[in-house]
Design a protein around this motif. Sequence first.
Motif, PDB file in Angstrom:
ATOM      1  N   GLN A 116       0.832  -1.209   0.000  1.00 47.10           N
ATOM      2  CA  GLN A 116       0.000   0.000   0.000  1.00 47.10           C
ATOM      3  C   GLN A 116       0.870   1.264   0.000  1.00 47.10           C
ATOM      4  O   GLN A 116       0.589   2.229  -0.722  1.00 47.10           O
ATOM      5  N   GLN A 137       2.467   1.687  -3.400  1.00 46.24           N
ATOM      6  CA  GLN A 137       1.444   2.128  -4.353  1.00 46.24           C
ATOM      7  C   GLN A 137       1.150   3.619  -4.177  1.00 46.24           C
ATOM      8  O   GLN A 137       1.032   4.366  -5.158  1.00 46.24           O
ATOM      9  N   SER A 187       1.619   6.614  -6.960  1.00 46.74           N
ATOM     10  CA  SER A 187       0.485   7.458  -7.376  1.00 46.74           C
ATOM     11  C   SER A 187       0.934   8.912  -7.477  1.00 46.74           C
ATOM     12  O   SER A 187       0.570   9.640  -8.417  1.00 46.74           O
ATOM     13  N   LEU A 235      -4.247   4.540  -8.654  1.00 47.56           N
ATOM     14  CA  LEU A 235      -3.752   3.158  -8.683  1.00 47.56           C
ATOM     15  C   LEU A 235      -4.585   2.257  -7.775  1.00 47.56           C
ATOM     16  O   LEU A 235      -5.048   2.673  -6.711  1.00 47.56           O
ATOM     17  N   ILE A 273      -4.806  -2.308  -6.879  1.00 43.91           N
ATOM     18  CA  ILE A 273      -4.429  -3.699  -7.174  1.00 43.91           C
ATOM     19  C   ILE A 273      -5.628  -4.593  -6.888  1.00 43.91           C
ATOM     20  O   ILE A 273      -6.235  -4.514  -5.812  1.00 43.91           O
ATOM     21  N   THR A 281      -5.757  -3.839  -2.577  1.00 39.76           N
ATOM     22  CA  THR A 281      -5.317  -2.623  -1.892  1.00 39.76           C
ATOM     23  C   THR A 281      -6.411  -1.569  -1.990  1.00 39.76           C
ATOM     24  O   THR A 281      -7.382  -1.713  -2.744  1.00 39.76           O
ATOM     25  N   ILE A 307      -2.342  -4.629 -11.588  1.00 42.67           N
ATOM     26  CA  ILE A 307      -2.284  -3.219 -11.191  1.00 42.67           C
ATOM     27  C   ILE A 307      -3.096  -2.428 -12.209  1.00 42.67           C
ATOM     28  O   ILE A 307      -2.846  -2.522 -13.422  1.00 42.67           O
ATOM     29  N   LEU A 366       6.980  -0.198 -10.714  1.00 41.14           N
ATOM     30  CA  LEU A 366       6.106  -0.528  -9.582  1.00 41.14           C
ATOM     31  C   LEU A 366       5.774  -2.022  -9.579  1.00 41.14           C
ATOM     32  O   LEU A 366       5.812  -2.687  -8.536  1.00 41.14           O
TER      33      LEU A 366
END
Length: 712
Positions: free
Chosen positions: A9, A12, A16, A23, A25, A34, A95, A149
């Motif tokens: 998290q 991510q 972003s 974003l 997942i 997430t 993603i 990522l």
Amino acid sequence: MINILSFVQEIQQAYSRLTNLTLLIVDEKGNEITKITGENSFSNLVYHDFFKEQVLEGFLQPLSKIKQVVTLDTVLGPKMLVSPIYINEKLSYYILAGSIVEENSREFIKKNIMEQVENPDEYIQALDYSISNTTAKEISNKVDMVKKLTHIISSHLNSEFERKNSSQFLSKVNQNLDEIKTGVTTISSFIGGFDLSRTKIDFLGIAMEREEGQYYVEAIIGENTEAIKGYCFQLGEGFFGRTLVTETPQFWKNISNDPRVNIFTANGLEPKSLVCTPIFDNQRIKGVLFAGSNNEELDEEISYERSAIFANMLSLHLTIDQLKEEQQNHLMKLSTFNEIFRVITSVDDIKRVLYILVDISINLIRGSFSTIIFKPEQGESRVEIISRGLSSDQINDYCHDVALRAFSKDNSMDYDVRNPIQKSTSWGANVLEFPLVYNNQLYGVLCVAIQPKVDPENYKSFLSTLAIAGGIAIHLRLNQTGIGTENYKVNLLYKAMKGLNKDKFTFTTKVSELVENFSQTIKESFSKSLKDASLLVGYEFYFIKENVSDKKIIAILQGCNDLLQGNSTSHSEYSKESEILALIYYYVQKKEKIDETNKLVNISPAVRSQFKDFINKNNVLESEIVLNLDKKPDNIQNKETVIKEELNLSTRELEVLKLVLKGCSNNEIAQTLFISDHTVKNHMTKILNKVGASDRAQAIAKVYQMGYSSSM
């Protein structure tokens, strides 16, 4: 899992900000893994109105084969980046990154909004407020960032997967070891409960021998494997049979077109690679542990190492079960002998002794007959026959032949009670013939028929003991010396041990001889009970208590047991005798290493000192020292280090070299170090190159020239 998601998290969230993208997942079915990061009003509207779970699942379904970031057009026109996350080489997550509005596409997107959305003004206002136009170069940069990522998250999740997989493997190993220790292990439980979803393995199974040369798949786990359970094969047949013949681990890859794969394909499996490891039971091969993958190639070295651990544990389980069975059989035989011993020592009539021997042997073996050819008077030609299960004609035929072979003046028969003669009668019965002998005097022959297809080795030990006891009993009754006395019982038990357990008989004899010699050396006159007690140390104490009534013998053996268990015997009237017996017993048990006796803490200093003097004086003439006056001894550890450095060997190569110097084969090295034969061969090639040798013999010679010591 919470810590893992927290890390993902945070990563991510950071990307972003870097990409200015929203974003998220999700798994293969569209479930959120997430929370959404980098939210903006337009992306929120699109996601909640157009990407419900069912819709998102349908949107993702065509993407199940993608291997890298793809750019997709959404229903309203903005673009979305979708990147797959593979764990253990299996597609697990996606993603989702958006929304991207290309230059010159804004008006087209607004048109789509006007046509497809009930409240277009809210959408258009959110679009203009939160989404900027993106150039082609900016889109390319965003794709690269999403790739990075994906790499970070994939690496982290795969690392965690490997950790959990190793943890699961170790957990299963510990579980199996606990089950082995508690005695609740079964073939099915050995692999049951293993979660294959966390591994590259699609099926795992065990095949075991049921009949000689016939093997069956006893247990297997994995999807669509039910039909393979019960599959029967023979030595050399297919992948499994080849492993049995070679008795070494085998690994196959790219086996899709191998005709031997038919057993799997016929049952809905299409393995690409397969590993098979033999399972042994006390040096004898008993089965195969196998594992395979349908979707990808297995790692050869990891497969070898892990399957070897499981196979070795299975071998341990089988060996322990066999030892338990042998121990149970031994206890049953000992119990039976206990009853026989009581009966033989309680009757005076020699005919009753002979009938007891015949009846016990035929009931124990369950053969067609048992008979004794007995010669009561050595100077006469008359023999007596005691028989169960033989007709008169058979007695005249077979027993007459035995009597001629055993008692005729020109016979050359050399009877050995521990190695009976195996014969066949004229009507086809297999018979074991045991001499009833004492001090080289043959009194008779016990002949016992064995059932067809029964291994005679199963009964030789017990019947030999029975014959020894019978020979002693006959001798004592014919000479009427000491029948029923404690001395008679002790000597009968000691002689019987020779047939029950030859190793224990040898051990007992050594202890008894040392007790007698030590007693004479220290010039103390101990009671005869110490000598008698030393003749009985091969038996369990409870057995002696039941069959020997001499309180002195019992007290000495009780004290000896107490000392061996770390207790004191100072309260006993015969404590010194017990100390001597315990000290000598322990000394012989520890391969006659005098320093080991220091572990018996409750032996008095006087007895300990006297015994050490006795041993040292007796050993001095048997010792020799080799001196090398031209060279001082090297430090072994330093020499090992020098050899490693001079030859530029790795730690593993040094381990392999040391095992080669000990005479180990490639297979033995692989089993010792838990590596594959292939890995051993690679190490050997490197070692030979570094040593400058063409073969093992030359390498060994060169290493010894460098000062290698066998004690390294």
